[in-house]
Design an enzyme around this catalytic site. Structure first.
Site, PDB file in Angstrom:
ATOM      1  CB  SER A   9      -0.919  -0.011   1.229  1.00 12.34           C
ATOM      2  OG  SER A   9      -0.192  -0.306   2.392  1.00 12.34           O
ATOM      3  CD  GLU A  11       0.986   7.496   5.370  1.00 14.10           C
ATOM      4  OE1 GLU A  11       0.904   6.358   5.898  1.00 14.10           O
ATOM      5  OE2 GLU A  11       1.404   8.499   5.980  1.00 14.10           O
ATOM      6  CG  ASP A 102       1.236  14.160  17.504  1.00 10.41           C
ATOM      7  OD1 ASP A 102       1.234  13.620  18.628  1.00 10.41           O
ATOM      8  OD2 ASP A 102       1.757  13.657  16.494  1.00 10.41           O
ATOM      9  CG  PHE A 209      10.177  13.193   8.414  1.00 10.28           C
ATOM     10  CD1 PHE A 209       9.295  14.212   8.698  1.00 10.28           C
ATOM     11  CD2 PHE A 209      10.174  12.649   7.120  1.00 10.28           C
ATOM     12  CE1 PHE A 209       8.453  14.691   7.718  1.00 10.28           C
ATOM     13  CE2 PHE A 209       9.348  13.131   6.143  1.00 10.28           C
ATOM     14  CZ  PHE A 209       8.489  14.158   6.450  1.00 10.28           C
ATOM     15  CG  HIS A 259       1.595   1.727   4.689  1.00 13.18           C
ATOM     16  ND1 HIS A 259       0.379   1.853   4.051  1.00 13.18           N
ATOM     17  CD2 HIS A 259       1.863   2.962   5.203  1.00 13.18           C
ATOM     18  CE1 HIS A 259      -0.066   3.094   4.179  1.00 13.18           C
ATOM     19  NE2 HIS A 259       0.812   3.797   4.869  1.00 13.18           N
TER      20      HIS A 259
HETATM   21  P1  FAD Z   1      -2.179   6.443  20.527  1.00  8.43           P
HETATM   22  O1  FAD Z   1      -2.269   5.028  20.148  1.00  8.43           O
HETATM   23  O2  FAD Z   1      -3.334   7.051  21.237  1.00  8.43           O
HETATM   24  O3  FAD Z   1      -0.853   6.591  21.437  1.00  8.43           O
HETATM   25  C1  FAD Z   1      -0.317   7.878  21.760  1.00  8.43           C
HETATM   26  C2  FAD Z   1       0.514   7.812  23.046  1.00  8.43           C
HETATM   27  O4  FAD Z   1      -0.374   7.642  24.158  1.00  8.43           O
HETATM   28  C3  FAD Z   1       1.493   6.650  23.130  1.00  8.43           C
HETATM   29  O5  FAD Z   1       2.622   7.095  23.828  1.00  8.43           O
HETATM   30  C4  FAD Z   1       0.756   5.590  23.916  1.00  8.43           C
HETATM   31  O6  FAD Z   1       1.620   4.710  24.649  1.00  8.43           O
HETATM   32  C5  FAD Z   1      -0.099   6.434  24.853  1.00  8.43           C
HETATM   33  N1  FAD Z   1      -1.415   5.823  25.099  1.00  8.43           N
HETATM   34  C6  FAD Z   1      -2.210   5.215  24.178  1.00  8.43           C
HETATM   35  N2  FAD Z   1      -3.358   4.801  24.724  1.00  8.43           N
HETATM   36  C7  FAD Z   1      -3.300   5.156  26.034  1.00  8.43           C
HETATM   37  C8  FAD Z   1      -4.200   5.004  27.110  1.00  8.43           C
HETATM   38  N3  FAD Z   1      -5.384   4.416  26.928  1.00  8.43           N
HETATM   39  N4  FAD Z   1      -3.808   5.494  28.328  1.00  8.43           N
HETATM   40  C9  FAD Z   1      -2.591   6.099  28.494  1.00  8.43           C
HETATM   41  N5  FAD Z   1      -1.704   6.263  27.489  1.00  8.43           N
HETATM   42  C10 FAD Z   1      -2.058   5.804  26.275  1.00  8.43           C
HETATM   43  N6  FAD Z   1      -0.640  11.824  12.409  1.00  8.43           N
HETATM   44  C11 FAD Z   1      -1.537  12.668  11.867  1.00  8.43           C
HETATM   45  O7  FAD Z   1      -1.758  13.759  12.404  1.00  8.43           O
HETATM   46  N7  FAD Z   1      -2.213  12.355  10.709  1.00  8.43           N
HETATM   47  C12 FAD Z   1      -2.030  11.175  10.082  1.00  8.43           C
HETATM   48  O8  FAD Z   1      -2.659  10.915   9.050  1.00  8.43           O
HETATM   49  C13 FAD Z   1      -1.106  10.238  10.630  1.00  8.43           C
HETATM   50  N8  FAD Z   1      -0.906   9.043  10.077  1.00  8.43           N
HETATM   51  C14 FAD Z   1      -0.068   8.134  10.671  1.00  8.43           C
HETATM   52  C15 FAD Z   1       0.042   6.848  10.124  1.00  8.43           C
HETATM   53  C16 FAD Z   1       0.877   5.911  10.695  1.00  8.43           C
HETATM   54  C17 FAD Z   1       0.968   4.537  10.094  1.00  8.43           C
HETATM   55  C18 FAD Z   1       1.645   6.251  11.857  1.00  8.43           C
HETATM   56  C19 FAD Z   1       2.583   5.238  12.479  1.00  8.43           C
HETATM   57  C20 FAD Z   1       1.532   7.507  12.418  1.00  8.43           C
HETATM   58  C21 FAD Z   1       0.665   8.469  11.850  1.00  8.43           C
HETATM   59  N9  FAD Z   1       0.477   9.736  12.401  1.00  8.43           N
HETATM   60  C22 FAD Z   1      -0.406  10.616  11.831  1.00  8.43           C
HETATM   61  C23 FAD Z   1       1.227  10.141  13.598  1.00  8.43           C
HETATM   62  C24 FAD Z   1       0.417   9.887  14.898  1.00  8.43           C
HETATM   63  O9  FAD Z   1      -0.763  10.635  14.890  1.00  8.43           O
HETATM   64  C25 FAD Z   1       1.281  10.286  16.097  1.00  8.43           C
HETATM   65  O10 FAD Z   1       2.347   9.376  16.231  1.00  8.43           O
HETATM   66  C26 FAD Z   1       0.552  10.466  17.419  1.00  8.43           C
HETATM   67  O11 FAD Z   1       1.474  11.033  18.358  1.00  8.43           O
HETATM   68  C27 FAD Z   1       0.027   9.198  18.040  1.00  8.43           C
HETATM   69  O12 FAD Z   1      -1.067   8.698  17.414  1.00  8.43           O
HETATM   70  P2  FAD Z   1      -1.558   7.199  17.766  1.00  8.43           P
HETATM   71  O13 FAD Z   1      -2.793   6.967  17.041  1.00  8.43           O
HETATM   72  O14 FAD Z   1      -0.450   6.252  17.596  1.00  8.43           O
HETATM   73  O15 FAD Z   1      -1.856   7.394  19.337  1.00  8.43           O
END
Ligand code: FAD
Length: 279
Positions: A9, A11, A102, A209, A259
């Site tokens: 895939s 991105e 973020d 990055f 990916h």
């Molecule tokens: P989460 O899974 O919520 O984790 C974030 C942090 O919180 C981690 O340190 C985790 O350990 C902690 N955490 C998680 N759940 C809990 C909980 N229940 N209680 C306490 N702590 C917790 N960013 C964008 O803005 N747009 C995008 O389109 C985008 N695409 C991405 C695609 C991929 C494949 C990846 C790997 C990253 C992408 N990102 C994107 C970046 C991402 O948004 C950031 O890395 C962000 O900081 C974390 O998102 P997450 O969904 O992994 O968060």
């Protein structure tokens, strides 16, 4: 090689101008020769690229390909997320990459979702099994994680909330990915974790990055790339060799796909795929 059967895939990020959209359509056409499983499109935190993401996935769909919008929840309300899910459904989307995202600096309002697991649970509660949900995985640990174990547990909680598969942050050290997958399996989570692949074409941008997202460039590689200075051809040649080798090893080790973070360019991803025998 057997990698032909593994889905790949690509991105993209949404473009801002009609010229950008035309260019991206050309990039997409070049990459489409590899018959990707889908093209994904990033989504700015707080919905900042909402319109661009929608327009880009629409144009991917209209060209006859599968599209997977990313959806980040930080700074959003349940109503806002419900609306965008409904828009995605209306344009025929059935795959989403669900993220926390973020908050842009200066923004303090986290909104109604704190973590991605809450978004995954919300999408499932609202739309049942309509969407295939991917989430993000961090083999080298998320930069804000309290520690590696809590990060792994949080990832598993997110998968258990209803995700179907995950895409990893990019990495250059294959052991980080293999140990991560192994730890998940030992904890009883064996859903697919597709490695995210970052082609290397520009060292200073990659270093920036990588600092931000916590992906480590091994010292030997950083030193070699740095030494090339402005010699872009040498940077690209070494990058192609290193990343092709990584992809080949990942597939041989059983990775369930690849990916590519294309940065809206086709050449580097195409060359890697050709190098490892994907046609
Ligand atoms: P989460 O899974 O919520 O984790 C974030 C942090 O919180 C981690 O340190 C985790 O350990 C902690 N955490 C998680 N759940 C809990 C909980 N229940 N209680 C306490 N702590 C917790 N960013 C964008 O803005 N747009 C995008 O389109 C985008 N695409 C991405 C695609 C991929 C494949 C990846 C790997 C990253 C992408 N990102 C994107 C970046 C991402 O948004 C950031 O890395 C962000 O900081 C974390 O998102 P997450 O969904 O992994 O968060």
């Amino acid at each position: 090689m057997s990698s032909q059967t593994q889905p790949i895939s690509f991105e993209f990020f949404p473009t801002k101008t009609p010229e950008g959209a035309t260019k991206l359509a050309l990039v997409r056409e070049k990459l489409s020769v590899l018959k990707p499983h889908y093209f994904s499109v990033t989504y700015g935190a707080g919905g900042s690229t909402q319109e661009g993401t929608i327009n880009t996935v629409k144009s991917i769909k209209e060209a006859g390909y599968s599209a997977a919008p990313h959806l980040s929840c930080i700074g959003s309300t349940e109503t806002g997320i419900r609306d965008i899910l409904s828009t995605f459904k209306d344009i025929g989307i059935n795959r989403i990459v669900a993220l926390r995202g973020d908050l842009p600096s200066g923004h303090r309002d986290v909104g109604e979702f704190r973590y991605a697991n809450e978004l995954v649970a919300f999408i499932r509660a609202e739309t049942g099994s309509h969407f295939h949900i991917d989430v993000a995985a961090y083999p080298e640990v998320h930069p804000q994680a309290k520690n590696s174990l809590s990060d792994l547990n949080n990832f598993i909680t997110k998968m258990d909330a209803g995700a179907d598969s995950a895409i990893s942050q990019y990495f250059f050290n294959i052991d980080a990915y293999l140990y991560f997958v192994d730890s998940c399996e030992k904890a009883g989570m064996d859903k697919p974790i597709v490695p995210g692949i970052m082609p290397i074409t520009n060292y200073s941008r990659l270093a920036g990055f990588s600092d931000m997202c916590g992906a480590e460039i091994p010292r030997w590689l950083a030193k070699r790339l740095e030494a090339y200075g402005d010699d872009i051809d040498s940077i690209k040649a070494l990058g192609l060799e290193v990343v092709s080798d990584l992809c080949e090893k990942l597939l041989a080790a059983g990775a369930p796909g690849l990916h590519f973070y294309t940065l809206n360019q086709s050449k580097a991803s195409l060359e890697i795929c050709q190098n490892i025998g994907l046609k």
